[in-house]
Design a protein around this motif. Structure first.
Motif, mmCIF file in Angstrom:
data_model
loop_
_atom_site.group_PDB
_atom_site.id
_atom_site.type_symbol
_atom_site.label_atom_id
_atom_site.label_comp_id
_atom_site.label_asym_id
_atom_site.label_seq_id
_atom_site.Cartn_x
_atom_site.Cartn_y
_atom_site.Cartn_z
ATOM 1 N N ALA A 28 -6.622 1.812 -4.328
ATOM 2 C CA ALA A 28 -5.223 1.446 -4.062
ATOM 3 C C ALA A 28 -5.152 0.221 -3.161
ATOM 4 O O ALA A 28 -4.279 -0.641 -3.327
ATOM 5 N N PHE A 29 -6.076 0.130 -2.201
ATOM 6 C CA PHE A 29 -6.107 -1.035 -1.323
ATOM 7 C C PHE A 29 -6.401 -2.312 -2.113
ATOM 8 O O PHE A 29 -5.723 -3.327 -1.940
ATOM 9 N N LEU A 30 -7.405 -2.263 -2.986
ATOM 10 C CA LEU A 30 -7.742 -3.435 -3.785
ATOM 11 C C LEU A 30 -6.572 -3.831 -4.694
ATOM 12 O O LEU A 30 -6.288 -5.020 -4.873
ATOM 13 N N LYS B 143 -16.906 6.226 -0.205
ATOM 14 C CA LYS B 143 -17.345 7.426 -0.942
ATOM 15 C C LYS B 143 -16.352 8.583 -0.850
ATOM 16 O O LYS B 143 -16.168 9.329 -1.809
ATOM 17 N N GLU B 144 -15.708 8.723 0.302
ATOM 18 C CA GLU B 144 -14.848 9.887 0.513
ATOM 19 C C GLU B 144 -13.393 9.656 0.135
ATOM 20 O O GLU B 144 -12.646 10.616 -0.059
ATOM 21 N N GLN B 145 -12.967 8.403 0.045
ATOM 22 C CA GLN B 145 -11.581 8.122 -0.295
ATOM 23 C C GLN B 145 -11.486 7.070 -1.406
ATOM 24 O O GLN B 145 -10.871 6.015 -1.225
ATOM 25 N N PRO C 4 2.378 6.747 -2.210
ATOM 26 C CA PRO C 4 3.479 7.336 -1.433
ATOM 27 C C PRO C 4 2.965 8.340 -0.407
ATOM 28 O O PRO C 4 2.103 9.174 -0.704
ATOM 29 N N GLY C 5 3.462 8.197 0.817
ATOM 30 C CA GLY C 5 3.065 9.116 1.881
ATOM 31 C C GLY C 5 1.876 8.655 2.701
ATOM 32 O O GLY C 5 1.541 9.270 3.710
ATOM 33 N N ILE C 6 1.227 7.557 2.286
ATOM 34 C CA ILE C 6 0.062 7.087 3.039
ATOM 35 C C ILE C 6 0.499 6.489 4.373
ATOM 36 O O ILE C 6 1.551 5.869 4.490
ATOM 37 N N GLU C 7 -0.323 6.720 5.376
ATOM 38 C CA GLU C 7 -0.087 6.141 6.705
ATOM 39 C C GLU C 7 -1.019 4.948 6.878
ATOM 40 O O GLU C 7 -2.241 5.098 6.889
ATOM 41 N N VAL C 8 -0.446 3.766 6.996
ATOM 42 C CA VAL C 8 -1.231 2.543 7.115
ATOM 43 C C VAL C 8 -1.129 2.022 8.552
ATOM 44 O O VAL C 8 -0.032 1.819 9.056
ATOM 45 N N LEU D 285 0.828 -1.204 0.000
ATOM 46 C CA LEU D 285 0.000 0.000 0.000
ATOM 47 C C LEU D 285 0.862 1.254 0.000
ATOM 48 O O LEU D 285 0.578 2.225 -0.705
ATOM 49 N N GLU D 286 1.907 1.229 0.794
ATOM 50 C CA GLU D 286 2.799 2.381 0.879
ATOM 51 C C GLU D 286 3.471 2.657 -0.466
ATOM 52 O O GLU D 286 3.684 3.820 -0.840
ATOM 53 N N LYS D 287 3.774 1.598 -1.211
ATOM 54 C CA LYS D 287 4.393 1.777 -2.528
ATOM 55 C C LYS D 287 3.378 2.287 -3.543
ATOM 56 O O LYS D 287 3.723 3.041 -4.453
#
Length: 321
Positions: free
Chosen positions: A241-243, A233-235, A62-66, A57-59
């Motif tokens: 990206a998760f899928l 709906k909001e993201q 970029p910059g996402i906090e998981v 997910l991070e790749k």
């Protein structure tokens, strides 16, 4: 002088508003780049360990906090979602349907795995569910769990009464259920999944009396990924990206079996050979496909575990997957 003062005030005000706007944009961006995921116990959640280890997910974003959490049952996941503490939770289909029936704003985003599910006992005198006495207790994750519904299906076939053993259930997460079964004190049976199922069956005097797949009578998905309507709906970018990251994890497991075993052996603290035997079982599959929703829904509505059932899959699956 007055004109300069007014001009200074206007400039300062504009500067402050610009700062506030930047902060708001920064906060919105920070909020958008977060995802909170919950899993439960067991090897059925193996692809998620690959996602974590390889930081897929991070790749992808970029910059996402998981952030990841491991919870003992779907009730805990549901409460965390209601509190806004989770975006995605992995669970079985029956407890998802119970939440949906009660008005939870969530749907299934994807499948994850199909897994062996077995009811094992620690008494030689118990060879089938007919042999349980009123003193015997059965450990499972929670009422309404997939284990509970499969046991209810078995009771309906055996006695015509799906709730015949409900008063003998004890709510324990899988690690505690295994401990109780092996201690031969609190419970006589444990309805569970790998690795706990296999670890228990390796112990002397422990045997299996019920197979979930046989009870269901058809293929079904054990674990599905569920997301809230708010997150979906909001993201939408993070949702997609998760899928994508999950698909990459599944492909990695297929293409890199040796490294997959190494990662999972560390994650589950299991022997590599034992783990490989599990992954190669014909009744263990990892896929985003979702199976069994309507059969579970039909049974659960018929016997009042839920009041309503979906008329079509689009009611409970995002994007009709």
């Amino acid at each position: 002088m007055k004109r300069k003062t007014i001009l200074s005030i206007l400039v300062a005000t504009f500067f402050c508003l610009a700062l506030v706007g930047c902060n708001m944009t920064s906060e919105a961006q920070e909020k958008r780049l977060q995802i909170k995921i919950a899993e439960q116990y067991g090897l059925a959640y193996a692809p998620l360990q690959i996602m974590k280890e390889k930081q897929l997910l991070e790749k992808s974003v970029p910059g996402i906090e998981v952030s990841w959490r491991q919870l003992g049952n779907t009730a805990a996941i549901r409460e965390a979602m209601l509190a806004g503490e989770l975006d995605i939770g992995f669970m079985a289909i029956p407890p998802f349907l119970i939440g949906w029936d009660k008005g939870m704003d969530w749907k299934i985003a994807c499948g994850l795995s199909s897994s062996p599910i077995g009811l094992v006992v620690n008494k030689d005198t118990i060879q089938s569910i007919r042999d349980f006495t009123k003193e015997d207790r059965i450990a499972l994750p929670q009422p309404g769990s997939i284990q509970h519904i499969l046991l209810s299906m078995a009771c309906e076939k055996e006695w015509g009464d799906p709730k015949r053993l409900d008063n003998q259930l004890i709510t324990l997460d899988h690690p505690d259920g295994m401990s109780a079964l092996l201690a031969r004190s609190e419970v006589s049976a444990h309805f569970t999944t790998p690795p706990y199922l296999f670890k228990e069956l390796d112990e002397p005097g422990i045997h299996q009396i019920l197979d979930g797949q046989a009870v269901m009578g058809e293929e079904f998905t054990f674990a599905v990924g569920v997301t809230t309507g708010k997150f979906y709906k909001e993201q939408p970018e993070v949702y997609e990206a998760f899928l994508k990251a999950l698909e990459e994890a599944l492909n990695f497991m297929e293409d890199n079996p040796t490294e997959t075993v190494s990662i999972l052996a560390r994650a589950y603290q299991m022997d590599r050979e034992e783990l490989l035997n599990y992954l190669e079982r014909s009744d263990t599959t990892f896929s985003i496909e979702v199976q069994g929703v309507m059969k579970f829904a039909d049974f659960m509505q018929k016997y009042s575990y839920i009041n309503r059932k979906p008329t079509h899959l689009e009611e409970v699956l995002w994007d009709g997957q």
